[in-house]
Design a protein around this motif. Structure first.
Motif, PDB file in Angstrom:
ATOM      1  N   LEU A  44       0.809  -1.089  -0.051  1.00  0.00           N
ATOM      2  CA  LEU A  44      -0.464   0.104   0.287  1.00  0.00           C
ATOM      3  C   LEU A  44       1.075   0.958  -0.047  1.00  0.00           C
ATOM      4  N   ARG A  49       0.058   2.253  -5.034  1.00  0.00           N
ATOM      5  CA  ARG A  49      -1.340   2.692  -4.832  1.00  0.00           C
ATOM      6  C   ARG A  49      -2.293   3.514  -6.835  1.00  0.00           C
ATOM      7  N   ASP A  54      -4.828   2.422  -6.970  1.00  0.00           N
ATOM      8  CA  ASP A  54      -5.600   2.112  -5.911  1.00  0.00           C
ATOM      9  C   ASP A  54      -6.140   1.366  -5.421  1.00  0.00           C
ATOM     10  N   THR A  57      -5.264  -1.196  -3.252  1.00  0.00           N
ATOM     11  CA  THR A  57      -5.798  -1.347  -1.294  1.00  0.00           C
ATOM     12  C   THR A  57      -6.974  -1.950  -1.264  1.00  0.00           C
ATOM     13  N   THR A  75      -0.089   5.211   6.394  1.00  0.00           N
ATOM     14  CA  THR A  75       0.299   5.320   5.188  1.00  0.00           C
ATOM     15  C   THR A  75      -0.190   6.576   4.637  1.00  0.00           C
ATOM     16  N   TYR A  92      -5.571  10.221  -4.514  1.00  0.00           N
ATOM     17  CA  TYR A  92      -6.256   9.221  -4.003  1.00  0.00           C
ATOM     18  C   TYR A  92      -7.065   8.703  -2.349  1.00  0.00           C
ATOM     19  N   PRO A  95      -6.515   5.368   2.148  1.00  0.00           N
ATOM     20  CA  PRO A  95      -6.338   4.071   2.865  1.00  0.00           C
ATOM     21  C   PRO A  95      -7.172   3.546   4.016  1.00  0.00           C
TER      22      PRO A  95
END
Ligand code: NAP
Ligand code: MG
Length: 403
Positions: A44, A49, A54, A57, A75, A92, A95
């Motif tokens: 991750l 990612r 992503d 994840t 993260t 993003y 996570p």
């Protein structure tokens, strides 16, 4: 010594920056010499990612549901600066947020207590675990500024199409503000189940407080749902385990917590949990000594440290400078996950190992060997401040003596 064998793999979620460096050291020094470590690895780290849009994840969250236990490294949650730093395709989401949405769990945060790091509240002798409901309330509110002469109303369109409206406030005499919030019964039920399950898992009392006397519909619904779920699904198990569920007005809970010796799990509504978790972690000494576990209402567990990737230390590390980053919460994330895996797969040696790893970590600090963040706040007069690696090596020495 023969290595401990595992049956089901742990879902391993690697992460970013300084905690990624600690992650590898912990595996090299504290785990792999003793365990035939079986993990299903998901990277991750932000680069991966980005490379996988992503997807990694999302995959790691589904793997957690499949296998039941995960351990996660801290993260980066990207912001504008990170988009530039890592040349990201997009900004993003967090996570942790993505994983929590898929696993549908509640986060429990617990301080790690050692001699020499005294809580600000004298009578707190045992850790206080905070469980924060992570849906709705002010975090998904609708709010507005109103001018003098405006009127705010709540309009409800019923399932049959009929409408009902109520005046919230008539701002005829001056400008003001209005805010509305919502929550979902299903989400509160899931939250309640996660809390009751975790209380049974930890054999600790569960406390919950809301403002039901003032908020006779909204907060009262939280009280009623917790009560219903407890009576229907958990009362017997609580009695067998010798633990109790205690509900009171939030003010009363706060007052009792301050005077208690600790040791309970404190379920909080979203905003209360946001505020109280910061109070608890700072009162117990350090964010670096706080563990965190995501528990689903069906009993899926994801363990991690409560702190972030310790970016400032990582930049020093990259420049080749010595760091003294505290790995305790990350070590406890691993021990928590290994213990749970050992319990689920009935591997007593793995459970024993996890307990000894925690004991070795605590004993190392109590012998005066610690990282800089703790050396700055300890009441011990004689301490040895160790680098990130030397602390982990010191824990290994203590562990070898215990095994
Ligand atoms: P942070 O990584 O928790 O660090 C903030 C400061 O707290 C550090 O600079 C350090 O203070 C101290 N600290 C935290 N953990 C420590 C440790 N283990 N040992 C020693 N000192 C420690 O928070 P942040 O700097 O706000 O965030 C950095 C990155 O982490 C961000 O990209 C954020 O998105 C991410 N983050 C991830 C998670 C997660 O994955 N669960 C949680 C929070 C933040 P000094 O610099 O004074 O030594
Ligand atoms: Mg907060």
């Amino acid at each position: 010594m023969e290595k401990i064998q595992m049956i089901t793999p742990l879902v391993e979620m690697d992460g970013d920056e300084m905690t990624r460096v600690l992650w590898q050291m912990i595996k090299d020094e504290l785990l792999e010499p003793f365990i035939d470590l079986k993990t299903e690895y998901y990277d991750l780290g932000l680069k991966n990612r980005n490379d996988t849009d992503d997807q990694v994840t999302i995959d790691s969250a589904h793997a957690t549901i499949k296998h039941g236990v995960a351990v996660k490294c801290a993260t980066i949650t990207p912001n504008a600066a990170r988009v530039e730093e890592y040349n990201l395709k997009k900004m993003y989401k967090s996570p942790n947020g993505t994983i929590r949405a898929i696993v549908n769990g509640t986060v429990f945060r617990t301080p790690i207590i050692v001699k020499g790091i005294t809580p600000c509240v004298r009578n707190w002798k045992e850790p206080i675990t905070i469980a924060r409901h992570a849906y709705g309330d002010v975090y998904q509110n609708v709010e507005e500024k109103l001018q003098s002469g405006d009127k705010a109303e709540l309009v409800i369109t019923r399932a049959d199409g009929s409408k009902e409206s109520r005046v919230i406030h008539d701002f005829a005499k001056g400008a003001g503000i209005v805010q509305t919030m919502h929550n979902m019964n299903d989400s509160i039920v899931s939250f309640a189940r996660s809390c009751f399950n975790y209380a049974l898992d930890q054999k600790k009392d569960l406390w919950f407080g809301a403002k039901d006397t003032i908020s006779k519909q909204y907060d009262h619904t939280f009280k009623d749902i917790f009560n219903d779920v407890f009576e229907k699904e958990y009362r017997k198990d609580f009695e067998l385990a010798g633990i109790e569920y205690f509900y009171s007005l939030i003010d009363d809970i706060v007052a009792r917590i301050m005077k208690s010796k600790g040791g309970m799990i404190w379920a909080c509504k979203n905003y209360d949990g946001d505020v109280m978790s910061d109070m608890i972690s700072s009162a117990f000494g350090s964010l670096a000594m706080m563990t965190s576990v995501l528990v689903s209402p069906t009993g899926v567990y994801e363990y991690e440290a409560a702190h972030g990737t310790v970016q400032r230390h990582y930049y020093k590390h990259l420049k080749g400078e010595e760091t003294s980053t505290n790995s305790v919460a990350t070590i406890f994330a691993w021990s928590g996950a290994l213990r749970k895996r050992g319990q689920l797969d009935d591997i007593p040696e793995l459970v024993k190992f996890a307990n000894k790893l925690e004991l070795a970590t605590i004993q190392t600090i109590e012998s005066g060997k610690m990282t800089k963040d703790l050396a700055l706040i300890t009441s011990f007069e004689e301490t040895v401040t160790l680098s990130s690696r030397d602390f982990i090596v010191a824990v290994r020495k203590t562990l070898e003596d215990l095994l």
